[in-house]
Each structure stands twice: as C-alpha cells, then as structure tokens.
Design a protein around this motif. Structure first.
Motif, PDB file in Angstrom:
ATOM      1  N   VAL A  78     -10.915  -5.505   2.845  1.00 36.63           N
ATOM      2  CA  VAL A  78     -11.484  -4.522   1.917  1.00 36.63           C
ATOM      3  C   VAL A  78     -11.020  -3.142   2.349  1.00 36.63           C
ATOM      4  CG1 VAL A  78     -13.601  -3.472   1.043  1.00 36.63           C
ATOM      5  CG2 VAL A  78     -13.514  -5.949   1.476  1.00 36.63           C
ATOM      6  N   ARG A  79     -10.460  -2.388   1.403  1.00 37.78           N
ATOM      7  CA  ARG A  79     -10.056  -1.017   1.703  1.00 37.78           C
ATOM      8  C   ARG A  79     -11.094  -0.054   1.139  1.00 37.78           C
ATOM      9  NH1 ARG A  79      -4.078   1.330   1.908  1.00 37.78           N
ATOM     10  NH2 ARG A  79      -4.408   0.280   3.912  1.00 37.78           N
ATOM     11  N   LEU A  80     -11.701   0.730   2.033  1.00 38.00           N
ATOM     12  CA  LEU A  80     -12.636   1.778   1.634  1.00 38.00           C
ATOM     13  C   LEU A  80     -11.882   3.088   1.490  1.00 38.00           C
ATOM     14  CD1 LEU A  80     -15.558   1.006   4.131  1.00 38.00           C
ATOM     15  CD2 LEU A  80     -15.337   0.239   1.751  1.00 38.00           C
ATOM     16  N   GLY A  81     -12.121   3.783   0.383  1.00 36.77           N
ATOM     17  CA  GLY A  81     -11.467   5.073   0.163  1.00 36.77           C
ATOM     18  C   GLY A  81     -10.671   5.143  -1.121  1.00 36.77           C
ATOM     19  N   GLN A  82     -10.469   4.003  -1.760  1.00 35.81           N
ATOM     20  CA  GLN A  82      -9.748   3.965  -3.029  1.00 35.81           C
ATOM     21  C   GLN A  82     -10.405   2.986  -3.989  1.00 35.81           C
ATOM     22  OE1 GLN A  82      -5.659   3.022  -1.871  1.00 35.81           O
ATOM     23  NE2 GLN A  82      -5.023   5.064  -2.544  1.00 35.81           N
ATOM     24  N   THR A  83     -10.428   3.367  -5.247  1.00 32.77           N
ATOM     25  CA  THR A  83     -10.919   2.507  -6.319  1.00 32.77           C
ATOM     26  C   THR A  83      -9.751   2.161  -7.223  1.00 32.77           C
ATOM     27  OG1 THR A  83     -13.054   3.652  -6.263  1.00 32.77           O
ATOM     28  CG2 THR A  83     -12.581   2.333  -8.215  1.00 32.77           C
ATOM     29  N   THR A  84      -9.700   0.917  -7.701  1.00 37.15           N
ATOM     30  CA  THR A  84      -8.641   0.523  -8.627  1.00 37.15           C
ATOM     31  C   THR A  84      -9.245  -0.058  -9.900  1.00 37.15           C
ATOM     32  OG1 THR A  84      -8.355  -1.794  -7.945  1.00 37.15           O
ATOM     33  CG2 THR A  84      -7.218  -0.115  -6.628  1.00 37.15           C
ATOM     34  N   VAL A  85      -8.450  -0.123 -10.933  1.00 40.48           N
ATOM     35  CA  VAL A  85      -8.931  -0.596 -12.225  1.00 40.48           C
ATOM     36  C   VAL A  85      -9.270  -2.076 -12.197  1.00 40.48           C
ATOM     37  CG1 VAL A  85      -6.626  -1.127 -13.144  1.00 40.48           C
ATOM     38  CG2 VAL A  85      -8.482  -0.479 -14.718  1.00 40.48           C
ATOM     39  N   THR A  86      -8.659  -2.832 -11.297  1.00 39.15           N
ATOM     40  CA  THR A  86      -8.903  -4.272 -11.207  1.00 39.15           C
ATOM     41  C   THR A  86      -9.808  -4.652 -10.040  1.00 39.15           C
ATOM     42  OG1 THR A  86      -6.898  -4.535  -9.887  1.00 39.15           O
ATOM     43  CG2 THR A  86      -6.680  -4.858 -12.269  1.00 39.15           C
ATOM     44  N   ASP A  87     -10.212  -3.677  -9.236  1.00 44.28           N
ATOM     45  CA  ASP A  87     -10.996  -3.899  -8.026  1.00 44.28           C
ATOM     46  C   ASP A  87     -10.199  -4.608  -6.938  1.00 44.28           C
ATOM     47  OD1 ASP A  87     -13.189  -2.750  -9.324  1.00 44.28           O
ATOM     48  OD2 ASP A  87     -13.886  -4.693 -10.072  1.00 44.28           O
ATOM     49  N   ASP A  88      -8.872  -4.717  -7.126  1.00 41.40           N
ATOM     50  CA  ASP A  88      -8.007  -5.259  -6.075  1.00 41.40           C
ATOM     51  C   ASP A  88      -6.700  -4.481  -6.046  1.00 41.40           C
ATOM     52  OD1 ASP A  88      -6.360  -6.269  -8.101  1.00 41.40           O
ATOM     53  OD2 ASP A  88      -7.113  -8.312  -7.926  1.00 41.40           O
ATOM     54  N   ALA A  89      -5.795  -4.887  -5.162  1.00 37.39           N
ATOM     55  CA  ALA A  89      -4.570  -4.120  -4.934  1.00 37.39           C
ATOM     56  C   ALA A  89      -3.567  -4.222  -6.080  1.00 37.39           C
ATOM     57  CB  ALA A  89      -3.918  -4.576  -3.629  1.00 37.39           C
ATOM     58  N   GLU A  90      -3.797  -5.119  -7.029  1.00 37.32           N
ATOM     59  CA  GLU A  90      -2.851  -5.273  -8.134  1.00 37.32           C
ATOM     60  C   GLU A  90      -3.057  -4.230  -9.226  1.00 37.32           C
ATOM     61  OE1 GLU A  90      -2.936  -9.439  -9.372  1.00 37.32           O
ATOM     62  OE2 GLU A  90      -1.214  -9.689  -8.033  1.00 37.32           O
ATOM     63  N   GLY A  91      -4.186  -3.543  -9.195  1.00 40.68           N
ATOM     64  CA  GLY A  91      -4.495  -2.578 -10.247  1.00 40.68           C
ATOM     65  C   GLY A  91      -4.150  -1.151  -9.870  1.00 40.68           C
ATOM     66  N   GLU A  92      -4.045  -0.331 -10.873  1.00 43.50           N
ATOM     67  CA  GLU A  92      -3.750   1.090 -10.667  1.00 43.50           C
ATOM     68  C   GLU A  92      -4.922   1.779  -9.974  1.00 43.50           C
ATOM     69  OE1 GLU A  92      -3.011   5.080 -13.453  1.00 43.50           O
ATOM     70  OE2 GLU A  92      -3.060   3.079 -14.360  1.00 43.50           O
ATOM     71  N   VAL A  93      -4.607   2.667  -9.020  1.00 44.42           N
ATOM     72  CA  VAL A  93      -5.645   3.433  -8.327  1.00 44.42           C
ATOM     73  C   VAL A  93      -6.243   4.441  -9.299  1.00 44.42           C
ATOM     74  CG1 VAL A  93      -6.125   5.052  -6.451  1.00 44.42           C
ATOM     75  CG2 VAL A  93      -4.558   3.132  -6.070  1.00 44.42           C
ATOM     76  N   THR A  94      -7.560   4.396  -9.447  1.00 41.56           N
ATOM     77  CA  THR A  94      -8.250   5.292 -10.381  1.00 41.56           C
ATOM     78  C   THR A  94      -8.972   6.436  -9.677  1.00 41.56           C
ATOM     79  OG1 THR A  94     -10.175   3.827 -10.362  1.00 41.56           O
ATOM     80  CG2 THR A  94      -8.548   3.487 -12.110  1.00 41.56           C
ATOM     81  N   ALA A  95      -9.216   6.309  -8.369  1.00 39.64           N
ATOM     82  CA  ALA A  95      -9.888   7.379  -7.626  1.00 39.64           C
ATOM     83  C   ALA A  95      -9.603   7.219  -6.138  1.00 39.64           C
ATOM     84  CB  ALA A  95     -11.392   7.349  -7.868  1.00 39.64           C
TER      85      ALA A  95
END
Length: 305
Positions: A78-95
């Motif tokens: 789990v990576r803390l510090g970034q949010t993605t559209v898919t909630d995993d590493a395959e999605g675009e970083v949204t924040a």
C-alpha cells in the motif's frame, strides 16, 4: 506437453496468475491447454494482481460457485501519499499529499487506522470494479464518466497486518510511504479499497501498488503452477481430493449412495447440519454430490454422477 490421459480429468487447476492477465485471459489459456471448453474460475483477480487463481475443468466447474465463497489471503503493498482513479497503480494519479502530511504519519497512527478496517466492517468497492449497478458494470459507468455511488457491503477482514513500513519517493521526488501488508478476508473484499480507505483515514490518500493472492480457501501457492509449467505438464487436482480439501466429507454406504443417486433426500447426521456445503462420497471414494442440510435432510447443491 505431457498428458497422463487423452481425456482431461475432472478437477481443479491451481494457477499462479501472472500480472497483466485478466482472470478471463487465464481461463482462455487453460481451455487451450486442457483442450476443453468446460473451464471456469472461482473468484477473479485484477490484472495487476498475481497469485492463486482456482480453475475448474469439466465437472469440477460445478464446485466453483461454492469455492468462491471461501476465505482468501493476500500479500500486498500500500502506498500512502497518492490517490488514483482505480485505487491501484494501474490508474491515473488524482491527488498527491503534501509532504508534511506524509511525514506526520507514524506507525502508531497506521496501526490505529488498520484496526478500524479489521473485523466485520462495511466496505464501498472501487468504482472501477465489476460490481453491477442497475445491471451495468461499475467500471463501464466510471469509464463513461457517470456520477454514481456504490452501496457499502458487509465484509470480514480477519487479519490486516503491516510487515514493513518504509519511506519512498514518487518519480518527481515527493515523499510517500510504502506499507507491506498481509490480509486475510472474506469473499467480496477489495484489497485496493482497503488501501484507499487506509490512506483516507490517515489524511494522505492511498492506493495499492502490488498484490499477490497467497490462498483461496485451502488452496495455497505451494500447489499453484504457472501457465508455462501447465503448458509443459497439466496438473489437475482430482475432483474428489479438491472437494475433500474444501468441504466436510460424508461417506455413504452402498445402499444410501444408491438412494442419494435416485434423488432421495437422506437424513443427515447432526455433525453435518451446519448449513455449509458437505461433500458426499460413495464406498468407492467417488464424489457423488455437494449437499446442504435443510430440515435435517440432504438437499443437493451440485451432482457429479
């Protein structure tokens, strides 16, 4: 490719799914390897994830719906510090969190947040999931830009543990925290949703960067084979062995086995009256059926002879 017989036996194939493959991709591969269309899977794995995927071939496809309901175990990051559209590493970083928010996260805070996500909880699945909302897959609605909500669902997280907590950085140098975690949970649990909710509670955002399923019910990684290995030698767990591993076993004598085969609903011993599936065998060790106790009598869930 080695074949023990020309006909594919009824049973389970425990696959170590590679990253980048959907569960359907693996089923399609197995249809070619096993030379049969009768192949299905018990519980999907996201394309990014690796590890245990249980496939049924021939008559064992009847077991899959019942196996899919069993407990599962995962190892992930789990990576803390970034949010993605898919909630995993395959999605675009949204924040991306402010460095100060990431640097303020302590192990004690992580443990407190994880405790809130352990036990019987309500979980909102990722919007980019296969959940159907009014008959339409959630991921399709998300792809089409729809604004919608997914109802929370009850799940059970039996164990959620952190094995390592390390500082890391994004490609542009922003600080993040990577947590190596293990999770034991009920069917229907989304590990990437746990990552999302953990990050939200800590005020940093979070997403899943790696996931490996290490167990589905009684079937563990040590029984799993890669697709390459299966292409060389198809390893099928006989249907009787598979059922014995996953369900309580009820052995019948010849008379009662015949009655069950003729559709008679037998009286079930009290020890099997749990409401859970029971695997029924004849005196020769053949799997006859999966049954459950209804009013003290055996109701067939799936018949194999």
């Amino acid at each position: 490719m080695k074949r023990s017989t020309e006909t594919t036996p009824d049973g389970l194939v425990i696959v170590d799914k590679p990253s980048g493959f959907t569960s359907h991709d693996v089923v399609a591969k197995m249809r070619g390897i096993a030379r049969t269309r009768r192949v299905g899977h018990a519980g999907t794995l996201d394309p990014m994830a690796t590890g245990v995927l249980v496939l049924g071939v021939e008559k064992a496809t009847k077991l899959l719906g019942h196996l899919a309901l069993t407990e599962k175990e995962y190892l992930g990051t789990v990576r803390l510090g970034q949010t993605t559209v898919t909630d995993d590493a395959e999605g675009e970083v949204t924040a991306t969190a402010e460095p100060s928010a990431v640097e303020a996260v302590t192990r004690a805070a992580v443990d407190t947040a994880i405790a809130k996500l352990t036990g019987e909880i309500m979980q909102v699945p990722s919007k980019v999931s296969a959940i159907k909302i009014d008959g339409v897959r959630s991921y399709k609605r998300a792809r089409d830009g729809e604004d919608f909500e997914i109802p929370a669902r009850p799940i059970t997280v039996s164990s959620f543990q952190v094995h390592d907590m390390r500082q890391a950085h994004t490609e542009d140098g922003r600080p993040v925290i990577d947590l190596v975690v293990s999770v034991v949970c009920s069917s229907g649990t989304y590990i990437r949703a746990l990552a999302r909710d953990l990050g939200a509670d800590l005020g940093t955002g979070g997403h899943l960067t790696a996931l490996r399923r290490t167990r589905v019910g009684p079937y563990k990684l040590d029984r799993a084979r890669t697709l390459e290995q299966l292409q060389q030698e198809l390893t099928v767990m006989p249907i009787g062995d598979a059922a014995t591993a996953a369900f309580p076993r009820w052995d019948l004598d010849t008379r009662r086995a015949k009655l069950l085969g003729n559709g008679v609903r037998l009286e079930m011993p009290d020890e099997y009256a749990t409401g859970s599936p029971v695997a029924v065998f004849d005196p020769h060790g053949r799997l006859l059926a999966l049954v459950e106790s209804k009013g003290g009598k055996a109701k067939a869930l799936a018949v194999f002879v």
